[in-house]
Design a protein around this motif. Sequence first.
Motif, PDB file in Angstrom:
ATOM      1  N   GLN A  33       0.837  -1.205   0.000  1.00 39.28           N
ATOM      2  CA  GLN A  33       0.000   0.000   0.000  1.00 39.28           C
ATOM      3  C   GLN A  33       0.876   1.261   0.000  1.00 39.28           C
ATOM      4  N   ALA A  34       1.951   1.253   0.774  1.00 40.05           N
ATOM      5  CA  ALA A  34       2.871   2.401   0.814  1.00 40.05           C
ATOM      6  C   ALA A  34       3.548   2.589  -0.540  1.00 40.05           C
ATOM      7  N   LEU A  35       3.895   1.483  -1.179  1.00 40.94           N
ATOM      8  CA  LEU A  35       4.503   1.567  -2.517  1.00 40.94           C
ATOM      9  C   LEU A  35       3.516   2.166  -3.514  1.00 40.94           C
ATOM     10  N   ALA A  36       2.282   1.743  -3.435  1.00 41.41           N
ATOM     11  CA  ALA A  36       1.258   2.234  -4.366  1.00 41.41           C
ATOM     12  C   ALA A  36       1.011   3.720  -4.170  1.00 41.41           C
ATOM     13  N   GLN A  37       1.163   4.182  -2.963  1.00 37.56           N
ATOM     14  CA  GLN A  37       0.931   5.595  -2.671  1.00 37.56           C
ATOM     15  C   GLN A  37       2.206   6.426  -2.854  1.00 37.56           C
ATOM     16  N   GLY A  38       3.295   5.741  -3.176  1.00 38.12           N
ATOM     17  CA  GLY A  38       4.545   6.435  -3.414  1.00 38.12           C
ATOM     18  C   GLY A  38       5.271   6.845  -2.156  1.00 38.12           C
ATOM     19  N   GLY A  39       4.887   6.357  -1.014  1.00 44.59           N
ATOM     20  CA  GLY A  39       5.519   6.753   0.247  1.00 44.59           C
ATOM     21  C   GLY A  39       6.478   5.710   0.764  1.00 44.59           C
ATOM     22  N   CYS A  40       7.046   4.908  -0.113  1.00 40.45           N
ATOM     23  CA  CYS A  40       7.923   3.832   0.339  1.00 40.45           C
ATOM     24  C   CYS A  40       9.236   3.926  -0.423  1.00 40.45           C
ATOM     25  N   GLY A  41      10.300   4.069   0.328  1.00 40.21           N
ATOM     26  CA  GLY A  41      11.606   4.156  -0.305  1.00 40.21           C
ATOM     27  C   GLY A  41      12.380   2.874  -0.113  1.00 40.21           C
ATOM     28  N   ALA A  42      13.649   2.904  -0.559  1.00 40.00           N
ATOM     29  CA  ALA A  42      14.507   1.730  -0.471  1.00 40.00           C
ATOM     30  C   ALA A  42      14.743   1.330   0.980  1.00 40.00           C
ATOM     31  N   GLY A  43      14.896   2.291   1.879  1.00 39.88           N
ATOM     32  CA  GLY A  43      15.114   2.000   3.303  1.00 39.88           C
ATOM     33  C   GLY A  43      13.911   1.296   3.904  1.00 39.88           C
ATOM     34  N   THR A  44      12.740   1.746   3.549  1.00 40.98           N
ATOM     35  CA  THR A  44      11.513   1.125   4.047  1.00 40.98           C
ATOM     36  C   THR A  44      11.392  -0.296   3.529  1.00 40.98           C
ATOM     37  N   LEU A  45      11.763  -0.509   2.273  1.00 39.35           N
ATOM     38  CA  LEU A  45      11.708  -1.859   1.708  1.00 39.35           C
ATOM     39  C   LEU A  45      12.708  -2.776   2.408  1.00 39.35           C
ATOM     40  N   ARG A  46      13.938  -2.262   2.676  1.00 41.53           N
ATOM     41  CA  ARG A  46      14.921  -3.075   3.386  1.00 41.53           C
ATOM     42  C   ARG A  46      14.419  -3.425   4.795  1.00 41.53           C
ATOM     43  N   GLN A  47      13.837  -2.442   5.445  1.00 36.77           N
ATOM     44  CA  GLN A  47      13.308  -2.670   6.789  1.00 36.77           C
ATOM     45  C   GLN A  47      12.184  -3.708   6.752  1.00 36.77           C
ATOM     46  N   ALA A  48      11.318  -3.620   5.756  1.00 36.86           N
ATOM     47  CA  ALA A  48      10.228  -4.592   5.604  1.00 36.86           C
ATOM     48  C   ALA A  48      10.789  -5.986   5.341  1.00 36.86           C
ATOM     49  N   GLN A  49      11.860  -6.046   4.546  1.00 34.80           N
ATOM     50  CA  GLN A  49      12.470  -7.338   4.241  1.00 34.80           C
ATOM     51  C   GLN A  49      13.100  -7.946   5.494  1.00 34.80           C
ATOM     52  N   VAL A  50      13.793  -7.130   6.294  1.00 33.47           N
ATOM     53  CA  VAL A  50      14.398  -7.627   7.535  1.00 33.47           C
ATOM     54  C   VAL A  50      13.298  -8.114   8.483  1.00 33.47           C
ATOM     55  N   TRP A  51      12.272  -7.298   8.630  1.00 36.54           N
ATOM     56  CA  TRP A  51      11.170  -7.678   9.524  1.00 36.54           C
ATOM     57  C   TRP A  51      10.469  -8.935   8.999  1.00 36.54           C
ATOM     58  N   SER A  52      10.334  -9.046   7.685  1.00 34.85           N
ATOM     59  CA  SER A  52       9.720 -10.227   7.085  1.00 34.85           C
ATOM     60  C   SER A  52      10.548 -11.469   7.392  1.00 34.85           C
ATOM     61  N   GLY A  53      11.870 -11.369   7.333  1.00 36.24           N
ATOM     62  CA  GLY A  53      12.738 -12.494   7.674  1.00 36.24           C
ATOM     63  C   GLY A  53      12.569 -12.908   9.129  1.00 36.24           C
ATOM     64  N   ALA A  54      12.480 -11.898  10.001  1.00 33.98           N
ATOM     65  CA  ALA A  54      12.254 -12.197  11.425  1.00 33.98           C
ATOM     66  C   ALA A  54      10.915 -12.903  11.611  1.00 33.98           C
ATOM     67  N   LEU A  55       9.904 -12.440  10.891  1.00 31.15           N
ATOM     68  CA  LEU A  55       8.586 -13.080  10.980  1.00 31.15           C
ATOM     69  C   LEU A  55       8.633 -14.500  10.412  1.00 31.15           C
ATOM     70  N   ASP A  56       9.425 -14.720   9.365  1.00 31.41           N
ATOM     71  CA  ASP A  56       9.584 -16.073   8.821  1.00 31.41           C
ATOM     72  C   ASP A  56      10.150 -17.011   9.880  1.00 31.41           C
ATOM     73  N   ARG A  57      11.136 -16.540  10.641  1.00 25.93           N
ATOM     74  CA  ARG A  57      11.712 -17.368  11.708  1.00 25.93           C
ATOM     75  C   ARG A  57      10.664 -17.639  12.794  1.00 25.93           C
TER      76      ARG A  57
END
Length: 161
Positions: free
Chosen positions: A60-84
């Motif tokens: 949703q943030a990407l679609a609204q244009g409010g998501c940058g590379a840092g936010t994506l990296r943070q989401a990816q790190v958090w996603s990995g933690a959630l995977d564990r």
Amino acid sequence: MNDDWARLTRVREAQLAAAREAVEQERVRVQASLAQAQRAQAQLQQQAHAKSALWQDTTQALAQGGCGAGTLRQAQVWSGALDRRIADAGQGVQAAEQAVAERMAELQQRRSQLRHASSEVEKVRQVHQRLQAAERRGAEVRAEDRLDELAAQRWLRVRGS
């Protein structure tokens, strides 16, 4: 002899009571295991929902244009933690389900022991009843034999007089 039967009956009834108690205790353990499995499943669902929500928010943030590379990296790190966390929760579910299966098997074994104990009590009662009936029949036959003997003696006295 009746004391022996009474003692045997008490022993069998005590075994039956112990088997009933064992079934009840195992039933309580099964319920506890089921509750633990439900909690583990809820934990797994919660972690899966958190990951889904993370990516929905990120999309949703990407679609609204409010998501940058840092936010994506943070989401990816958090996603990995959630995977564990999801993997850990999945292992918790498997362990809890295994515990439930083991408890259910134990409960079935306890129920089998209860059925056996119950049948043993019934066997003792039936054998005792059959022996009592045989004793009564024997006493009746002896009484009839005595009456026949007395009747024969009386008849001989009457005939001899």
